[in-house]
Design an enzyme around this catalytic site. Structure first.
Site, PDB file in Angstrom:
ATOM      1  N   HIS A   1      34.603  45.461  29.822  1.00  0.00           N
ATOM      2  CA  HIS A   1      35.615  45.889  28.851  1.00  0.00           C
ATOM      3  C   HIS A   1      35.463  47.352  28.448  1.00  0.00           C
ATOM      4  O   HIS A   1      36.406  48.125  28.493  1.00  0.00           O
ATOM      5  CB  HIS A   1      35.528  45.050  27.570  1.00  0.00           C
ATOM      6  CG  HIS A   1      35.641  43.581  27.813  1.00  0.00           C
ATOM      7  ND1 HIS A   1      36.512  43.060  28.737  1.00  0.00           N
ATOM      8  CD2 HIS A   1      35.024  42.529  27.246  1.00  0.00           C
ATOM      9  CE1 HIS A   1      36.393  41.743  28.731  1.00  0.00           C
ATOM     10  NE2 HIS A   1      35.500  41.389  27.837  1.00  0.00           N
TER      11      HIS A   1
ATOM     12  N   ASP B   1      40.380  40.763  33.457  1.00  0.00           N
ATOM     13  CA  ASP B   1      39.666  41.298  32.314  1.00  0.00           C
ATOM     14  C   ASP B   1      40.704  41.253  31.208  1.00  0.00           C
ATOM     15  O   ASP B   1      41.592  42.097  31.148  1.00  0.00           O
ATOM     16  CB  ASP B   1      39.210  42.728  32.610  1.00  0.00           C
ATOM     17  CG  ASP B   1      38.331  43.269  31.512  1.00  0.00           C
ATOM     18  OD1 ASP B   1      38.519  42.830  30.362  1.00  0.00           O
ATOM     19  OD2 ASP B   1      37.463  44.107  31.795  1.00  0.00           O
ATOM     20  N   HIS B   2      40.619  40.221  30.355  1.00  0.00           N
ATOM     21  CA  HIS B   2      41.762  39.965  29.476  1.00  0.00           C
ATOM     22  C   HIS B   2      42.005  41.105  28.508  1.00  0.00           C
ATOM     23  O   HIS B   2      43.079  41.258  27.974  1.00  0.00           O
ATOM     24  CB  HIS B   2      41.586  38.647  28.725  1.00  0.00           C
ATOM     25  CG  HIS B   2      40.449  38.662  27.775  1.00  0.00           C
ATOM     26  ND1 HIS B   2      39.190  38.271  28.155  1.00  0.00           N
ATOM     27  CD2 HIS B   2      40.364  39.041  26.493  1.00  0.00           C
ATOM     28  CE1 HIS B   2      38.381  38.410  27.132  1.00  0.00           C
ATOM     29  NE2 HIS B   2      39.062  38.869  26.109  1.00  0.00           N
TER      30      HIS B   2
END
Lengths: 484, 303
Positions: A238, A175-176
């Site tokens: 996110h 999950d960048h």
């Protein structure tokens, strides 16, 4: 590292440049090698050229020939389909050759930059060809990108497929967002300082707004986006992760396990509002002007049906039933084609219980707030009242600003760099585990079901801040969305 | 200064970040966004005023220059930080169809959660709050005295479209006059029977001052003409004799009241940066201006 799906956007724009940047910063282990796997008739040199181009175009650090040459020596390419036994046999030989010639010592990471429908095929092949099980003293890791399923059931199915082949500790879900400096700084800010902890609870906090806004539309992602929508695309991963980091209790240490335990506790305490129709909102962007350019609506995008019910804006109100947060709503919102590109967490405080100033003096004074900006220009803002210069006593909101990126270093490591490095080091504190993924779906599923029964989302004009229903949703609670 | 051609809001926002970093301080300490809607000729003076006002109110100043609305949409901008500016500023030139959608460029550039003020240094829309840019703002500043078209009607138009958050620099100009007159009656609480305001024939400030006196004192107020500059004389007529403030040169006034010696008072005509800085101090509703604007319209109807 074996990269599946080398021709995709993700590989070219993010993964490959990040690998180069890491090499350039001297952070990659000696002998690091990259094997590309795709259905292309390429030789090693062709693959190297693709990587070269993507690095030249997207890398953040300066291009150095000597770094590149050293890195490119470890590039290999294996052509083939995901169901092609011969190709995976070839892959195994290539990796073994690298173990010998480059000294990678049987430590392999498999980066699946491919649609989740292929995870099963690839995982099975890796297992069959003995690539997934490490010998003692070695490691095998698999890296997957979001979406981690599209609801609880599919997330579980996906996890079963991977879990059959890899140990749960060696599955890295990228999950960048969680690699962003500021996200890590949330932890530093909350738990390294004494200043914020005393007010970080329902006694002082009125509510929390977590926003991820994009100014662009769906672009070329119609195939992926249609039927998925903003809530699945962004809120489930996110925003829920950001919420967990903001709301969690202090972990016993900064290691992966302790963090996970605390994040899980938060996600497990989340409660949905009783009336989903009043406390959630969704929308779909329509044609208009955004940022000085004329843009088309979602239903006019190529590959989207005229009557698509996919939402491009989603806002939900969540509660966290813990002693710290009971009664403090968390508002999560995300959308495409909004006013500007911004991701932030705003902790909005209650008003002072008593003002010794006259009502006119404090007319312009809002709630105090701490705003954690995740992107762009990462940093933090504290908002408080101050006297306006002049003879009259007027109190107005002012900002105290801290910009993270440039205060410490010219350019903080890009999210993917950090995450890839963490994969190689086997250090997963920032990667969501499958329990977290499943809990997030458990929270979101009832909302998605509710929406699915309610027809199409509300229209909102491009370039603004979402549908009026979202404003009404906050107005019901006597609050307003921040202009981020 | 960063020059951008054929850009968009995101491009301008990126240029702000870039120039902040270049200037050495990436953090922002600005308290508001000031949008100036202006034409090319008046832009220079308006920006100068904004720059000086920004010393008191560090702001992101966006000067929007609306060009020809025909043709292909183009957004050009000059972004600058420092160089005698306290905040940041951008000069944004719009051409083509985007002229009809200036808010799409400005909205993404507003500072997060901070007040927005729109200022029309010359001609203002007849209903500022309904204007696409005006609708973004908490405070809308017009200047009836600087209008280039239908000068005589400019103030009436603004008073007629008054809504919460609107204000006019003609009103700001008379703050010292009002302070002086209020102080005069505070020191000598005499009963005013009649009043008069003398000033240039076209002087929105004189009209407002007359309306204000009329509204506050509830006595007849005459509005007389002189050669100026600006307001030249205000007389409050009482049974004990007149309270008079006369200012013939636009700088120094003489203040006379019954049974007191005449006194000189510095009452300089105020310049633009000063007016703007004062206006930016108040972002809450101006109840007195609202009442005065209402009174002014009533007086015009009678006349």
């Amino acid at each position: 590292m074996v990269l599946f799906g080398v021709t995709g956007d993700l590989s070219r724009k993010k993964v490959m440049p990040a690998i180069y940047d890491l090499a350039n910063r001297g952070l990659l282990p000696a002998g690091f090698s990259l094997v590309g796997f795709a259905r292309r008739d390429w030789a090693d040199e062709d693959f190297a050229q693709i990587v070269h181009d993507s690095v030249r175009q997207h890398s953040r650090t300066e291009f150095r020939e000597e770094v590149w040459r050293q890195l490119a020596e470890g590039f290999r390419f294996v052509p083939g389909d995901f169901d092609d036994d011969a190709a995976f046999g070839n892959l195994r030989r290539t990796i073994e050759e690298l173990d010998e010639s480059r000294g990678t010592q049987g430590n392999h990471a498999f980066y699946l930059a491919i649609p989740p429908t292929f995870f099963g095929a690839v995982a099975a092949q890796l297992k069959e060809h003995g690539l997934a099980r490490p010998e003692p003293g070695q490691w095998r890791r698999v890296v997957v990108e979001k979406p981690f399923g599209h609801d609880l059931a599919s997330a579980r199915a996906l996890n079963d497929i991977l879990g059959e082949v890899f140990e749960s500790g060696s599955i890295f879900r990228i999950d960048h967002y969680l690699g962003k400096e500021t996200v890590q700084n949330i932890l530093a800010m909350r738990f390294a300082n004494n200043l914020f902890e005393p007010v970080w609870n329902g006694n002082y906090v009125d509510h929390v707004q977590i926003t991820m806004a994009e100014d662009v539309g769906i672009g070329g992602r119609a195939g992926y986006y249609d039927g998925v929508g903003a809530a699945r695309d962004v809120i489930q991963n996110h925003l829920m992760q950001l919420m967990a980091l903001v709301a969690m209790e202090e972990p016993t240490s900064f290691d992966a396990e302790s963090l996970r335990v605390e994040k899980l506790k938060v996600l497990a305490s989340v409660v949905l509002p009783k009336r989903l129709d009043l406390h959630t909102a969704r929308g779909q962007y329509t044609a208009g002007w955004a940022g000085g350019e004329q843009v088309i609506g979602f239903c006019e995008e190529e590959g989207i049906g005229k009557t698509s019910a996919t939402e491009t804006y989603a806002a939900v109100k969540l509660g966290i039933d813990t002693r710290r947060w009971a009664g403090v709503p968390f508002y999560l919102r995300t959308g495409k084609r909004l006013g500007r590109r911004v991701t932030e967490v705003a902790i909005v405080f209650k008003k002072a219980p008593h003002q010794p100033f006259s009502a006119t003096s404090t007319e312009e004074l809002g709630n105090n707030a701490i705003v954690i900006r995740v992107q762009p220009d990462e940093g933090m803002t504290i908002r408080f009242g101050s006297k306006v210069p002049g003879t009259a006593m007027e109190i107005r909101d002012v900002n105290m600003d801290f910009a993270y990126g440039s205060s410490f270093t010219e350019a903080s490591p890009e999210a993917y760099e950090r995450l890839i490095l963490d994969v190689l080091l086997g250090d997963p504190p920032l990667f969501p585990r499958h329990e977290e993924v499943e809990l997030s779906w458990q929270i979101l599923d009832p909302i998605l079901d509710h929406w699915a029964k309610k027809g199409r989302p509300d229209a909102y004009p491009s370039g603004g801040w979402g549908p009026t229903s979202a404003d009404a949703m906050l107005a019901r609670d006597g609050r307003v969305w921040r202009r981020p | 200064m960063i020059e951008l051609t054929e850009t968009n809001a995101a491009g301008i926002a990126a240029a702000f970040v870039r120039s902040r970093t270049q200037a050495g301080s990436p953090a922002m300490g600005m308290v508001m966004t000031l949008v100036i809607v202006v034409d090319e000729d008046a832009a220079h003076d308006a920006l100068r005023a904004a720059r000086l006002a920004a010393r008191e109110h560090p702001a992101r100043v966006l000067a929007v220059i609306l060009g020809d609305a025909r043709g292909r949409a183009r957004v050009n901008a000059q972004v600058a930080i420092g160089d005698d500016w306290t905040g940041e500023n951008a000069m944004i030139r719009l051409h083509g169809e985007v002229v009809k959608h200036p808010e799409s460029v400005v909205l993404p550039l507003l500072l997060p959660d901070s007040p927005v003020t729109v200022w029309w240094p010359t001609d203002a829309p007849s209903d500022p709050a309904a204007d696409p840019l005006g609708a973004l703002a908490q405070r809308r500043i017009t200047d009836a005295a600087a209008a280039t078209k239908s000068k005589t009607k400019a103030l009436q138009t603004q008073c007629a479209s008054y809504t919460k958050g609107n204000t006019d620099l003609a009103w700001t100009r008379i703050t010292p006059w009002r302070a002086l007159l209020a102080a005069a009656l505070d020191q000598q609480p005499l009963k005013v029977r009649r009043a008069s305001v003398t000033g240039e024939r076209i002087s929105p400030s004189a009209d407002l001052l007359a309306a204000w006196l009329n509204d506050r004192l509830r006595v007849p107020v005459d509005r007389r003409n002189s050669a100026g500059p600006g307001i030249t004389e205000v007389v409050l007529d009482t049974a004990e004799g007149p309270i008079r403030i006369a200012r013939t040169d636009g700088r120094l006034a003489s203040f006379s009241s019954p049974d007191r010696p005449d006194r000189p008072v510095a009452l300089r005509r105020r310049d633009l940066p000063d007016l703007l800085a004062e206006e930016l101090r108040h972002l809450d509703e101006d109840d007195v201006y609202q009442a005065t604007a209402k009174r002014l319209l009533k007086r015009e109807q009678k006349a």
